[in-house]
Design an enzyme around this catalytic site. Sequence first.
Site, PDB file in Angstrom:
ATOM      1  N   HIS A 104       0.867   2.884  -1.762  1.00 33.69           N
ATOM      2  CA  HIS A 104       0.248   3.927  -0.913  1.00 33.69           C
ATOM      3  C   HIS A 104       1.128   4.180   0.319  1.00 33.69           C
ATOM      4  O   HIS A 104       1.101   3.390   1.255  1.00 33.69           O
ATOM      5  CB  HIS A 104      -1.151   3.464  -0.467  1.00 33.69           C
ATOM      6  CG  HIS A 104      -1.910   4.463   0.352  1.00 33.69           C
ATOM      7  ND1 HIS A 104      -3.246   4.726   0.141  1.00 33.69           N
ATOM      8  CD2 HIS A 104      -1.552   5.254   1.390  1.00 33.69           C
ATOM      9  CE1 HIS A 104      -3.670   5.620   1.004  1.00 33.69           C
ATOM     10  NE2 HIS A 104      -2.645   5.963   1.784  1.00 33.69           N
ATOM     11  N   HIS A 113       2.668   7.342   3.158  1.00 32.96           N
ATOM     12  CA  HIS A 113       2.755   8.719   3.669  1.00 32.96           C
ATOM     13  C   HIS A 113       4.186   8.922   4.144  1.00 32.96           C
ATOM     14  O   HIS A 113       4.595   8.303   5.123  1.00 32.96           O
ATOM     15  CB  HIS A 113       1.791   8.932   4.844  1.00 32.96           C
ATOM     16  CG  HIS A 113       0.357   8.759   4.464  1.00 32.96           C
ATOM     17  ND1 HIS A 113      -0.421   9.791   4.023  1.00 32.96           N
ATOM     18  CD2 HIS A 113      -0.431   7.649   4.432  1.00 32.96           C
ATOM     19  CE1 HIS A 113      -1.643   9.338   3.746  1.00 32.96           C
ATOM     20  NE2 HIS A 113      -1.669   8.045   3.978  1.00 32.96           N
ATOM     21  N   ARG A 126       5.349  12.092   4.794  1.00 33.63           N
ATOM     22  CA  ARG A 126       5.401  13.353   5.546  1.00 33.63           C
ATOM     23  C   ARG A 126       6.521  14.245   4.998  1.00 33.63           C
ATOM     24  O   ARG A 126       6.861  14.165   3.835  1.00 33.63           O
ATOM     25  CB  ARG A 126       5.592  13.104   7.060  1.00 33.63           C
ATOM     26  CG  ARG A 126       4.714  12.020   7.660  1.00 33.63           C
ATOM     27  CD  ARG A 126       3.238  12.306   7.531  1.00 33.63           C
ATOM     28  NE  ARG A 126       2.456  11.377   8.338  1.00 33.63           N
ATOM     29  CZ  ARG A 126       1.196  11.062   8.077  1.00 33.63           C
ATOM     30  NH1 ARG A 126       0.556  11.579   7.048  1.00 33.63           N
ATOM     31  NH2 ARG A 126       0.537  10.234   8.850  1.00 33.63           N
ATOM     32  N   ASN A 149      -1.049  14.424   1.298  1.00 26.00           N
ATOM     33  CA  ASN A 149      -1.758  15.113   2.394  1.00 26.00           C
ATOM     34  C   ASN A 149      -0.799  15.739   3.405  1.00 26.00           C
ATOM     35  O   ASN A 149      -0.883  15.500   4.606  1.00 26.00           O
ATOM     36  CB  ASN A 149      -2.772  14.188   3.082  1.00 26.00           C
ATOM     37  CG  ASN A 149      -2.138  13.006   3.778  1.00 26.00           C
ATOM     38  OD1 ASN A 149      -1.081  12.525   3.366  1.00 26.00           O
ATOM     39  ND2 ASN A 149      -2.774  12.518   4.837  1.00 26.00           N
ATOM     40  N   LYS A 201      -5.252  12.140  -5.887  1.00 27.38           N
ATOM     41  CA  LYS A 201      -5.857  11.542  -4.697  1.00 27.38           C
ATOM     42  C   LYS A 201      -7.131  12.284  -4.306  1.00 27.38           C
ATOM     43  O   LYS A 201      -7.125  13.500  -4.128  1.00 27.38           O
ATOM     44  CB  LYS A 201      -4.849  11.609  -3.546  1.00 27.38           C
ATOM     45  CG  LYS A 201      -5.392  11.104  -2.231  1.00 27.38           C
ATOM     46  CD  LYS A 201      -5.536   9.594  -2.215  1.00 27.38           C
ATOM     47  CE  LYS A 201      -6.243   9.127  -0.975  1.00 27.38           C
ATOM     48  NZ  LYS A 201      -5.595   8.024  -0.308  1.00 27.38           N
ATOM     49  N   HIS A 245      -9.794   7.680  -1.214  1.00 27.82           N
ATOM     50  CA  HIS A 245     -10.076   7.318   0.178  1.00 27.82           C
ATOM     51  C   HIS A 245     -11.591   7.145   0.256  1.00 27.82           C
ATOM     52  O   HIS A 245     -12.327   8.133   0.282  1.00 27.82           O
ATOM     53  CB  HIS A 245      -9.589   8.408   1.143  1.00 27.82           C
ATOM     54  CG  HIS A 245      -9.796   8.031   2.574  1.00 27.82           C
ATOM     55  ND1 HIS A 245      -8.752   7.789   3.443  1.00 27.82           N
ATOM     56  CD2 HIS A 245     -10.931   7.790   3.286  1.00 27.82           C
ATOM     57  CE1 HIS A 245      -9.232   7.437   4.623  1.00 27.82           C
ATOM     58  NE2 HIS A 245     -10.563   7.437   4.557  1.00 27.82           N
ATOM     59  N   HIS A 288      -6.876   1.117   0.410  1.00 26.66           N
ATOM     60  CA  HIS A 288      -6.964   0.499   1.745  1.00 26.66           C
ATOM     61  C   HIS A 288      -8.363  -0.036   2.061  1.00 26.66           C
ATOM     62  O   HIS A 288      -9.004   0.396   3.014  1.00 26.66           O
ATOM     63  CB  HIS A 288      -6.483   1.460   2.840  1.00 26.66           C
ATOM     64  CG  HIS A 288      -6.898   2.894   2.712  1.00 26.66           C
ATOM     65  ND1 HIS A 288      -8.202   3.285   2.559  1.00 26.66           N
ATOM     66  CD2 HIS A 288      -6.172   4.037   2.715  1.00 26.66           C
ATOM     67  CE1 HIS A 288      -8.253   4.603   2.477  1.00 26.66           C
ATOM     68  NE2 HIS A 288      -7.029   5.078   2.567  1.00 26.66           N
ATOM     69  N   LEU A 347      -7.552   5.002   9.793  1.00 29.70           N
ATOM     70  CA  LEU A 347      -8.751   5.155   8.967  1.00 29.70           C
ATOM     71  C   LEU A 347      -8.476   4.620   7.574  1.00 29.70           C
ATOM     72  O   LEU A 347      -7.394   4.888   7.044  1.00 29.70           O
ATOM     73  CB  LEU A 347      -9.169   6.627   8.902  1.00 29.70           C
ATOM     74  CG  LEU A 347      -9.724   7.160  10.230  1.00 29.70           C
ATOM     75  CD1 LEU A 347      -9.864   8.671  10.195  1.00 29.70           C
ATOM     76  CD2 LEU A 347     -11.065   6.496  10.554  1.00 29.70           C
ATOM     77  N   ASP A 403      -0.383   1.977   3.191  1.00 28.61           N
ATOM     78  CA  ASP A 403      -0.928   3.123   3.934  1.00 28.61           C
ATOM     79  C   ASP A 403      -0.105   3.382   5.193  1.00 28.61           C
ATOM     80  O   ASP A 403      -0.653   3.755   6.232  1.00 28.61           O
ATOM     81  CB  ASP A 403      -2.407   2.910   4.282  1.00 28.61           C
ATOM     82  CG  ASP A 403      -3.073   4.200   4.741  1.00 28.61           C
ATOM     83  OD1 ASP A 403      -2.480   5.282   4.557  1.00 28.61           O
ATOM     84  OD2 ASP A 403      -4.185   4.123   5.293  1.00 28.61           O
ATOM     85  N   HIS A 450       2.966   8.786  12.724  1.00 29.91           N
ATOM     86  CA  HIS A 450       2.652   9.909  13.621  1.00 29.91           C
ATOM     87  C   HIS A 450       3.515   9.723  14.859  1.00 29.91           C
ATOM     88  O   HIS A 450       3.721   8.586  15.296  1.00 29.91           O
ATOM     89  CB  HIS A 450       1.185   9.874  14.077  1.00 29.91           C
ATOM     90  CG  HIS A 450       0.202  10.157  12.990  1.00 29.91           C
ATOM     91  ND1 HIS A 450      -0.096  11.431  12.554  1.00 29.91           N
ATOM     92  CD2 HIS A 450      -0.565   9.325  12.252  1.00 29.91           C
ATOM     93  CE1 HIS A 450      -1.009  11.368  11.593  1.00 29.91           C
ATOM     94  NE2 HIS A 450      -1.300  10.102  11.385  1.00 29.91           N
ATOM     95  N   ALA A 496      -5.103   9.333  13.524  1.00 27.86           N
ATOM     96  CA  ALA A 496      -5.303   8.045  12.844  1.00 27.86           C
ATOM     97  C   ALA A 496      -4.075   7.736  11.994  1.00 27.86           C
ATOM     98  O   ALA A 496      -3.588   8.604  11.284  1.00 27.86           O
ATOM     99  CB  ALA A 496      -6.536   8.127  11.967  1.00 27.86           C
TER     100      ALA A 496
HETATM  101  C1  NCD Z   1      -3.490   8.655   7.100  1.00 36.91           C
HETATM  102  C2  NCD Z   1      -2.527   9.740   7.582  1.00 36.91           C
HETATM  103  O1  NCD Z   1      -2.173   9.732   8.763  1.00 36.91           O
HETATM  104  O2  NCD Z   1      -2.096  10.553   6.762  1.00 36.91           O
HETATM  105  N1  NCD Z   1      -4.108   8.031   8.227  1.00 36.91           N
HETATM  106  C3  NCD Z   1      -4.666   6.800   8.272  1.00 36.91           C
HETATM  107  O3  NCD Z   1      -5.225   6.423   9.306  1.00 36.91           O
HETATM  108  N2  NCD Z   1      -4.607   5.980   7.249  1.00 36.91           N
HETATM  109  C4  NCD Z   1      -4.470   9.237   6.148  1.00 36.91           C
HETATM  110  C5  NCD Z   1      -5.223   8.203   5.360  1.00 36.91           C
HETATM  111  O4  NCD Z   1      -4.687   7.597   4.443  1.00 36.91           O
HETATM  112  O5  NCD Z   1      -6.399   8.001   5.676  1.00 36.91           O
HETATM  113 ZN    ZN Z   2      -3.226   6.847   3.539  1.00 35.18          ZN
END
Ligand code: NCD
Ligand code: ZN
Length: 349
Positions: A13, A15, A17, A41, A99, A136, A174, A219, A247, A251, A263
């Site tokens: 898992h 991200h 971006r 996402n 997802k 999720h 998660h 989250l 996860d 950011h 988050a």
């Molecule tokens: C994730 C994100 O920033 O894309 N944020 C997080 O707090 N985990 C989205 C997600 O997986 O919930």
């Molecule tokens: Zn995530």
Amino acid sequence: MEEIEIIKPDDWHVHFRDNEIMQAVVPETTRHFARAIVMPNLIPPILNGKQAIQYKERIKNATPKNHKFEPLMTLYLTEETNKTALKQAYIKGDVFAVKLYPAGATTNSDSGVKDIKKIMPVLETMAEVGMPLLIHGEVTDKDVDIFDREKVFIDQKLDFICNKLPELKITLEHITTSESVSYVREANKNLGASITPHHLSLNRNAIFFGGIRPHNYCLPILKREVHRKSLIEAATSGNPKFFLGTDTAPHLTIDKESDCGCAGVFNTTYCLPILAQIFDNEKSINKLEDFVSKNGARHYNLIFNKETIKLIKLDNKLIFKNYIGIKKEKIKIFQPNFSIFWTVADKLL
Ligand code: NCD
Ligand code: ZN
């Protein structure tokens, strides 16, 4: 010097971006992980096979030439997802999984699912072809306390899906609570769960330690210590239903240190040293390979990676870098509240 050699890990898992952030964070993953499931996402989200292929190409271009890495792509499920197109994209190998974000549950989830019943035909098709569903697992009802949203999701939504479609391969992603650990443990073999390094490291006090700590806000939100203990027990047990999904969710600090901070925790850089320390503290270092390199592959019916990596125990605690730079901005690197004495013996640094 203590050292262990394990099969090269996978991250089930991430991200990544896009654009500058992607360029900066992809090598942090590809250095130590052979495969990763990539979350869809983005803004706008990855909705079809064509977008997934293009995104995969951008990730490959951001991967250093000497890193051998396979991104496994996902589609973002909406109430409009077309089951025939989805099936084709899966059979062609363009996408690996789907997802499910309940609408509004987390970062960039506005186009997610409001009514589970509307997506049941798509889930039936996925069960038929063997395509995994990644969830999720939090309800979005504002009347449900943020700390209870995962448990309520299991009771109100997940249980319904699992009962209707026992042959669907599902990952509850998660997980953060002892209720989730029990539910997954007792469910049939098609339900597995990923666990993050930050939920294994911290309890909810870490969000408020001496003041508000936006970099520990993610989250699902961190939970009480009793839940963290239960996650540690699950992860270090060797039970094949539990595996690593970091996860990692980068950011920019300006977006987190804000009136309404995002988050997400960016945790890839020291993920393996942190996990080695946690497993070592539990006298379970011999179970680390199951958690980071084997159980996920077992769950997804994939072969184990051929390469190995070495982890070394240090005499002195590891000194963490605090940030990675993104042009004029930066991203905070996750650091737990205990010392780490492990590192990856790194050929690729
Ligand atoms: C994730 C994100 O920033 O894309 N944020 C997080 O707090 N985990 C989205 C997600 O997986 O919930
Ligand atoms: Zn995530």
